[in-house]
Scaffold this active site. Structure first.
Site, PDB file in Angstrom:
ATOM      1  CB  SER A  35      -0.879   0.021   1.247  1.00 51.79           C
ATOM      2  OG  SER A  35      -1.529   1.267   1.368  1.00 51.79           O
ATOM      3  CE1 TYR A  48      -3.911  -2.264   5.209  1.00 48.23           C
ATOM      4  CE2 TYR A  48      -3.299   0.029   4.815  1.00 48.23           C
ATOM      5  CZ  TYR A  48      -3.713  -1.203   4.337  1.00 48.23           C
ATOM      6  OH  TYR A  48      -3.918  -1.385   2.990  1.00 48.23           O
TER       7      TYR A  48
HETATM    8  N1  LIG Z   1      -8.706  -0.610  -0.927  1.00 49.65           N
HETATM    9  C1  LIG Z   1      -7.655   0.187  -0.874  1.00 49.65           C
HETATM   10  O1  LIG Z   1      -7.772   1.422  -0.957  1.00 49.65           O
HETATM   11  C2  LIG Z   1      -6.285  -0.398  -0.686  1.00 49.65           C
HETATM   12  C3  LIG Z   1      -5.203   0.493  -0.725  1.00 49.65           C
HETATM   13  C4  LIG Z   1      -3.934  -0.010  -0.559  1.00 49.65           C
HETATM   14  C5  LIG Z   1      -3.726  -1.351  -0.374  1.00 49.65           C
HETATM   15  N2  LIG Z   1      -4.795  -2.210  -0.332  1.00 49.65           N
HETATM   16  C6  LIG Z   1      -4.505  -3.624  -0.100  1.00 49.65           C
HETATM   17  O2  LIG Z   1      -5.100  -4.414  -1.096  1.00 49.65           O
HETATM   18  C7  LIG Z   1      -5.416  -5.701  -0.569  1.00 49.65           C
HETATM   19  C8  LIG Z   1      -6.869  -6.010  -0.851  1.00 49.65           C
HETATM   20  O3  LIG Z   1      -7.645  -4.992  -0.278  1.00 49.65           O
HETATM   21  P1  LIG Z   1      -9.185  -4.743  -0.645  1.00 49.65           P
HETATM   22  O4  LIG Z   1      -9.390  -3.291  -0.486  1.00 49.65           O
HETATM   23  O5  LIG Z   1      -9.520  -5.430  -1.891  1.00 49.65           O
HETATM   24  O6  LIG Z   1      -9.836  -5.465   0.626  1.00 49.65           O
HETATM   25  P2  LIG Z   1     -11.301  -6.036   0.914  1.00 49.65           P
HETATM   26  O7  LIG Z   1     -12.275  -5.600  -0.128  1.00 49.65           O
HETATM   27  O8  LIG Z   1     -11.566  -5.711   2.338  1.00 49.65           O
HETATM   28  O9  LIG Z   1     -11.083  -7.626   0.744  1.00 49.65           O
HETATM   29  C9  LIG Z   1     -10.245  -8.304   1.634  1.00 49.65           C
HETATM   30  C10 LIG Z   1     -10.130  -9.735   1.199  1.00 49.65           C
HETATM   31  O10 LIG Z   1      -9.192 -10.379   2.062  1.00 49.65           O
HETATM   32  C11 LIG Z   1      -9.784 -11.550   2.600  1.00 49.65           C
HETATM   33  N3  LIG Z   1      -9.216 -11.811   3.916  1.00 49.65           N
HETATM   34  C12 LIG Z   1      -9.237 -11.021   5.016  1.00 49.65           C
HETATM   35  N4  LIG Z   1      -8.577 -11.611   6.024  1.00 49.65           N
HETATM   36  C13 LIG Z   1      -8.149 -12.814   5.561  1.00 49.65           C
HETATM   37  C14 LIG Z   1      -7.434 -13.895   6.124  1.00 49.65           C
HETATM   38  N5  LIG Z   1      -7.001 -13.862   7.394  1.00 49.65           N
HETATM   39  N6  LIG Z   1      -7.183 -14.978   5.349  1.00 49.65           N
HETATM   40  C15 LIG Z   1      -7.606 -15.041   4.066  1.00 49.65           C
HETATM   41  N7  LIG Z   1      -8.293 -14.032   3.471  1.00 49.65           N
HETATM   42  C16 LIG Z   1      -8.564 -12.947   4.215  1.00 49.65           C
HETATM   43  C17 LIG Z   1     -11.284 -11.290   2.616  1.00 49.65           C
HETATM   44  O11 LIG Z   1     -11.966 -12.546   2.629  1.00 49.65           O
HETATM   45  P3  LIG Z   1     -13.487 -12.710   3.212  1.00 49.65           P
HETATM   46  O12 LIG Z   1     -14.363 -11.887   2.296  1.00 49.65           O
HETATM   47  O13 LIG Z   1     -13.765 -14.153   3.114  1.00 49.65           O
HETATM   48  O14 LIG Z   1     -13.456 -12.182   4.612  1.00 49.65           O
HETATM   49  C18 LIG Z   1     -11.423 -10.518   1.296  1.00 49.65           C
HETATM   50  O15 LIG Z   1     -11.469 -11.423   0.211  1.00 49.65           O
HETATM   51  C19 LIG Z   1      -5.076  -5.639   0.927  1.00 49.65           C
HETATM   52  O16 LIG Z   1      -3.812  -6.206   1.157  1.00 49.65           O
HETATM   53  C20 LIG Z   1      -5.046  -4.145   1.205  1.00 49.65           C
HETATM   54  O17 LIG Z   1      -4.219  -3.845   2.288  1.00 49.65           O
HETATM   55  C21 LIG Z   1      -6.069  -1.763  -0.482  1.00 49.65           C
END
Ligand SMILES: NC(=O)c1ccc[n+]([C@@H]2O[C@H](COP(=O)([O-])OP(=O)(O)OC[C@H]3O[C@@H](n4cnc5c(N)ncnc54)[C@H](OP(=O)(O)O)[C@@H]3O)[C@@H](O)[C@H]2O)c1
Length: 247
Positions: free
Chosen positions: A142, A156
């Site tokens: 991130s 985080y």
């Molecule tokens: N969104 C942003 O603005 C942003 C910015 C920078 C970085 N990121 C990074 O991008 C990645 C994805 O983020 P997102 O925004 O797409 O998140 P999200 O929509 O909240 O989705 C999170 C995913 O991770 C899974 N998950 C959570 N805890 C887990 C565990 N212990 N074991 C296996 N799976 C797990 C969830 O599964 P369930 O649905 O089954 O719970 C879900 O599929 C993350 O690493 C996040 O830090 C996101």
């Protein structure tokens, strides 16, 4: 056929990546933690379009569950060639002075330990030193790693700093073993993650302060991940692509 494991692929960036890699002809493992129905919907979307996918439940912070997931993939399709470490969590916005050890450890165990465990199992299978045929790993970090997320979630942000260091160190360890390890650093992407920070509308709030004046879509991040795992990026390792509209 290339076998790709995407952790946390039931929604958001992981889902967009699973759909794109499947569209590009890879067999896709849709890992999820709790939402079996959402993961199954991703699998159905892929199979309807003529691709191949399976959903596998595993908490990436749990060593036994990670090992079991990789073993199931071995038995179903063979060893993975591509790993996208994407499953990540954050908690309610707060200042460092209000953080608890329980919360810090929970964030670190998913975002850091989980990435390490999946890298370990992938390297064991991909490394040419272990008889593997090489592979590619992308760690989803991130921009928080360099911005620090003050007043929101420094825990985080610190976990993503660790992910960047893991990416650099591991890329050097395995560079001569046929494995490329790279990172993407998204920022301000429209996903459900912001709701778990207590502010579902966060991306729209911060958009005016982003140089491009908008948030990003999960599909825009997936494109960068797909390029990094592809042969088009065959001389790229230990590198990062930031996807944050210039921030
Ligand atoms: N969104 C942003 O603005 C942003 C910015 C920078 C970085 N990121 C990074 O991008 C990645 C994805 O983020 P997102 O925004 O797409 O998140 P999200 O929509 O909240 O989705 C999170 C995913 O991770 C899974 N998950 C959570 N805890 C887990 C565990 N212990 N074991 C296996 N799976 C797990 C969830 O599964 P369930 O649905 O089954 O719970 C879900 O599929 C993350 O690493 C996040 O830090 C996101």
């Amino acid at each position: 056929m290339t076998i790709a494991l995407i952790t946390g692929a039931s929604r958001g960036i992981g889902k967009a990546t699973a759909l794109l890699l499947a569209q590009q002809g890879m067999r896709v493992v849709v890992n999820y933690h709790r939402d079996r129905q959402a993961a199954q919907t991703v699998v159905e979307e892929i199979t309807r379009a003529g691709g191949e996918a399976i959903a596998l439940q595993a908490d990436v912070s749990d060593e036994q569950q990670v090992v079991a997931m990789f073993t199931t993939i071995d038995q179903s399709w063979g060893p993975v060639n591509v790993l996208v470490n994407n499953a990540g969590i954050l908690s309610t916005q707060c200042r460092v002075e209000n953080l608890t050890a329980e919360r810090i450890n929970r964030v670190l165990s998913t975002n850091v330990t989980g990435y390490f465990l999946c890298c370990r199992e992938a390297v064991k299978r991909m490394s040419t030193e272990h008889g593997g045929s090489g592979g590619a790993i992308v760690n989803v970090s991130s921009v928080a790693a360099r911005l620090g997320s003050p007043g929101e979630y420094v825990d985080y942000a610190a976990s993503k700093g660790a992910v960047d260091t893991l990416t650099i160190g591991l890329s050097l360890e395995v560079a001569a073993q046929g494995i490329r390890v790279n990172g993407v650093r998204p920022g301000f992407i429209y996903t459900d993650m912001h709701a778990s920070g207590g502010e579902p509308g966060r991306v729209d709030r911060v958009a005016p302060a982003i140089p491009m004046r908008r948030g990003g879509q999960p599909e825009e991040v997936a494109q960068a991940i797909a390029w990094l795992v592809s042969d088009n990026a065959s001389y790229v390792t230990g590198s990062f692509i930031d996807l944050a509209g210039g921030k």
